[in-house]
Scaffold this motif. Structure first.
Motif, short mmCIF file in Angstrom:
data_model
loop_
_atom_site.label_atom_id
_atom_site.label_comp_id
_atom_site.label_asym_id
_atom_site.label_seq_id
_atom_site.Cartn_x
_atom_site.Cartn_y
_atom_site.Cartn_z
N PRO A 271 -11.41 -31.55 -37.83
CA PRO A 271 -9.96 -31.71 -38.06
C PRO A 271 -9.54 -30.99 -39.34
O PRO A 271 -9.56 -31.56 -40.42
CB PRO A 271 -9.80 -33.23 -38.18
N ILE A 272 -9.14 -29.72 -39.21
CA ILE A 272 -8.77 -28.95 -40.40
C ILE A 272 -7.30 -28.51 -40.40
O ILE A 272 -6.83 -27.97 -41.40
CB ILE A 272 -9.68 -27.72 -40.59
N ASP A 273 -6.58 -28.74 -39.30
CA ASP A 273 -5.14 -28.45 -39.24
C ASP A 273 -4.41 -29.78 -39.37
O ASP A 273 -4.58 -30.67 -38.53
CB ASP A 273 -4.78 -27.75 -37.94
N HIS A 274 -3.58 -29.91 -40.40
CA HIS A 274 -3.06 -31.22 -40.77
C HIS A 274 -1.54 -31.29 -40.77
O HIS A 274 -0.86 -30.28 -40.97
CB HIS A 274 -3.55 -31.59 -42.19
N VAL A 275 -1.04 -32.52 -40.60
CA VAL A 275 0.36 -32.84 -40.82
C VAL A 275 0.39 -34.14 -41.63
O VAL A 275 0.02 -35.20 -41.12
CB VAL A 275 1.13 -33.05 -39.50
N ILE B 263 -4.25 -22.96 -27.55
CA ILE B 263 -3.49 -21.73 -27.69
C ILE B 263 -4.32 -20.60 -27.09
O ILE B 263 -5.46 -20.39 -27.51
CB ILE B 263 -3.18 -21.43 -29.17
N PRO B 264 -3.80 -19.88 -26.11
CA PRO B 264 -4.60 -18.84 -25.46
C PRO B 264 -5.21 -17.86 -26.46
O PRO B 264 -4.51 -17.32 -27.33
CB PRO B 264 -3.59 -18.12 -24.55
N GLY B 265 -6.53 -17.66 -26.37
CA GLY B 265 -7.21 -16.67 -27.18
C GLY B 265 -7.48 -17.05 -28.62
O GLY B 265 -8.16 -16.31 -29.35
N SER B 266 -6.98 -18.20 -29.08
CA SER B 266 -7.15 -18.58 -30.48
C SER B 266 -8.38 -19.46 -30.67
O SER B 266 -8.79 -20.18 -29.75
CB SER B 266 -5.91 -19.32 -30.99
N ASP B 267 -8.94 -19.42 -31.87
CA ASP B 267 -10.07 -20.31 -32.19
C ASP B 267 -9.60 -21.66 -32.70
O ASP B 267 -10.42 -22.52 -33.01
CB ASP B 267 -11.00 -19.65 -33.21
N HIS B 268 -8.28 -21.87 -32.79
CA HIS B 268 -7.71 -23.15 -33.19
C HIS B 268 -6.88 -23.74 -32.06
O HIS B 268 -6.22 -23.00 -31.31
CB HIS B 268 -6.78 -22.99 -34.39
N THR C 199 -9.36 -29.66 -34.38
CA THR C 199 -8.59 -28.46 -34.00
C THR C 199 -9.38 -27.16 -34.08
O THR C 199 -8.92 -26.14 -33.59
CB THR C 199 -7.35 -28.33 -34.90
N TYR C 200 -10.55 -27.18 -34.70
CA TYR C 200 -11.33 -25.96 -34.86
C TYR C 200 -12.81 -26.32 -34.76
O TYR C 200 -13.25 -27.29 -35.36
CB TYR C 200 -11.05 -25.32 -36.22
N GLY D 113 -0.27 -27.47 -42.21
CA GLY D 113 -0.90 -26.15 -42.14
C GLY D 113 -2.37 -26.25 -41.85
O GLY D 113 -2.92 -27.33 -41.58
N ASP D 114 -3.02 -25.11 -41.89
CA ASP D 114 -4.47 -25.03 -41.77
C ASP D 114 -5.04 -25.14 -43.17
O ASP D 114 -5.04 -24.19 -43.94
CB ASP D 114 -4.85 -23.68 -41.11
N PHE D 115 -5.53 -26.34 -43.53
CA PHE D 115 -6.03 -26.59 -44.88
C PHE D 115 -7.42 -25.98 -45.11
O PHE D 115 -7.88 -25.91 -46.25
CB PHE D 115 -6.13 -28.09 -45.15
N ASN D 116 -8.09 -25.59 -44.02
CA ASN D 116 -9.49 -25.17 -44.12
C ASN D 116 -10.33 -26.23 -44.83
O ASN D 116 -11.24 -25.92 -45.59
CB ASN D 116 -9.60 -23.81 -44.84
N ASP D 117 -10.00 -27.47 -44.54
CA ASP D 117 -10.73 -28.60 -45.09
C ASP D 117 -10.57 -29.77 -44.13
O ASP D 117 -9.49 -29.96 -43.54
CB ASP D 117 -10.19 -28.97 -46.47
N VAL D 118 -11.62 -30.56 -44.00
CA VAL D 118 -11.57 -31.69 -43.07
C VAL D 118 -10.81 -32.87 -43.69
O VAL D 118 -10.69 -32.99 -44.91
CB VAL D 118 -13.00 -32.14 -42.66
N ALA D 119 -10.36 -33.75 -42.82
CA ALA D 119 -9.50 -34.85 -43.25
C ALA D 119 -10.21 -35.81 -44.19
O ALA D 119 -9.57 -36.43 -45.05
CB ALA D 119 -8.99 -35.61 -42.02
N TRP D 120 -11.53 -35.96 -44.05
CA TRP D 120 -12.26 -36.97 -44.83
C TRP D 120 -12.94 -36.41 -46.08
O TRP D 120 -13.68 -37.14 -46.75
CB TRP D 120 -13.32 -37.63 -43.94
N SER D 121 -12.73 -35.17 -46.41
CA SER D 121 -13.39 -34.59 -47.59
C SER D 121 -12.84 -35.21 -48.87
O SER D 121 -11.75 -35.79 -48.89
CB SER D 121 -13.17 -33.08 -47.64
#
Length: 376
Positions: A299-303, A319-324, A288-289, A256-264
């Motif tokens: 990198p705030i969208d993670h798997v 993605i057209p029109g998206s900020d992500h 991604t954002y 999902g979009d964690f709204n957090d970077v991978a290294w935090s």
């Protein structure tokens, strides 16, 4: 005189950058502290720019002992920043093993995680792009009713399962062509933010899937005039990590979009508590954002996956029109199951404190009651 003033200006700038670099280590949830976790790459770039300009200016003046001290401080801070970034390059060992040969008995499946952006006017183009990506599991984020109306045009093989339709970027929906054994929508910390818990069946076995979109730090609070800190977000991540750890014999995908970077600190704590692995490590950072601003991407969208999965490919797509950017992960499930939580030091205490503070914050803001949002 001009060179001397410039040198001192560079020293002050370097001190400011070093201060911002260290600020996230304060044990507080204030958004203006936590947000400084994001620009590690940008701060490193600024430090190198200060270093370069200082060296150039000193070509036209006398080198001083203080300059050496400053350059050592800048260099050490730069190396420290690199330590956060280096794992997301090919010089690091891959955390999730790759796979190139796919068997008919154990095929790969594709996950697409797409933050659509609630104000996006290019809805038909987005649906066309999503159909082109041909996902087996599609998690859409910021899904309101106009988006749901348009997403009905997705490939007919993609069946709608868990969905929460809300305004203000709070909605999510899960679509899949895989067999669903069990599904549940949970509101772990706040009724305004849902998390999806789904169990999928595939030929090689079954796995648990979690989709989430916690509150971003710095978001303008709809309940008052303040901006949200990180505590509700952190609490949701810790609660999910603990649930994974309590069921470590199972296989998991958390995305999902964690709204957090991978290294935090929070995301790294999430990994240690849960035992999940990051397929970006040893491969690429996969920012991604923000999709429209290349110099301000994170990198705030993670798997994240358990050790039962191997990676065929990992990428992002506009993605057209998206900020992500959307994240695309092609995974193969291997019969090896489970996670291996690796908490260190005070990790359990830290995670429990995050959960307690996040729940308290949601209650104080009055966003923990069903009236805060509605689900369809």
């Amino acid at each position: 005189m001009a060179i001397t003033i410039s040198i001192w200006a560079l020293r002050i700038a370097a001190l400011g950058i070093i201060f911002l670099s260290a600020l996230p280590f304060l044990p507080v949830g204030a958004w203006w502290v936590r947000i400084c976790d994001f620009p590690r790459v940008q701060l490193l770039g600024l430090l190198m720019l200060v270093l370069l300009i200082t060296c150039v200016l000193r070509c036209f003046s006398t080198w001083q002992t203080l300059d050496t001290a400053w350059l050592i401080m800048i260099g050490l801070t730069g190396l420290w920043q690199i330590s956060f970034i280096l794992p997301y390059t090919k010089v690091w060992s891959e955390e999730v093993p790759g796979i190139t040969e796919i068997s008919a008995e154990n095929p790969s499946f594709r996950i697409v995680v797409a933050n659509l952006e609630i104000g996006n006017d290019e809805k038909s183009a987005v649906v066309e792009k999503l159909n082109e990506l041909d996902p087996d599991i599609l998690l859409t984020i910021e899904t309101d009713q106009p988006w749901m109306d348009e997403l009905k045009n997705l490939d007919s093989e993609l069946k709608l399962h868990s969905h929460v339709v809300r305004d203000e970027g709070l909605g999510m929906a899960l679509w899949t062509r895989l067999e669903v054994i069990e599904e549940e929508i949970k509101h772990l910390v706040s009724e305004r933010r849902a998390s999806f818990f789904t169990t999928f069946s595939i030929p090689a076995g079954k796995f648990n899937f979690v989709g989430l979109h916690p509150t971003p730090p710095g978001l303008k609070d709809s309940t008052d005039d303040e901006r949200r800190d990180s505590r509700v977000r952190d609490a949701e991540l810790m609660l999910i990590a603990k649930q994974v750890a309590e069921n470590q014999q199972d296989s998991w995908i958390v995305t999902g979009d964690f709204n957090d970077v991978a290294w935090s600190h929070t995301t790294r704590l999430f990994k240690r508590i849960s035992g999940l692995k990051d397929p970006r490590i040893g491969r690429q950072m996969l920012n991604t954002y923000h999709a429209e601003y290349p110099l301000l991407r994170y990198p705030i969208d993670h798997v994240f996956v358990s050790k039962g999965f191997h990676l065929e490919s990992l990428d992002r797509v506009k993605i057209p029109g998206s900020d992500h950017f959307a994240v695309i992960a092609d995974l193969v499930y291997i019969a090896e199951k489970g996670t291996e939580p690796e908490p260190e030091g005070n990790d359990e205490e830290d995670s429990n404190e995050m959960i307690e503070e996040g729940i308290d914050d949601a209650q104080e803001k009055g966003v923990d009651s069903p009236e805060a949002g509605s689900a369809d």
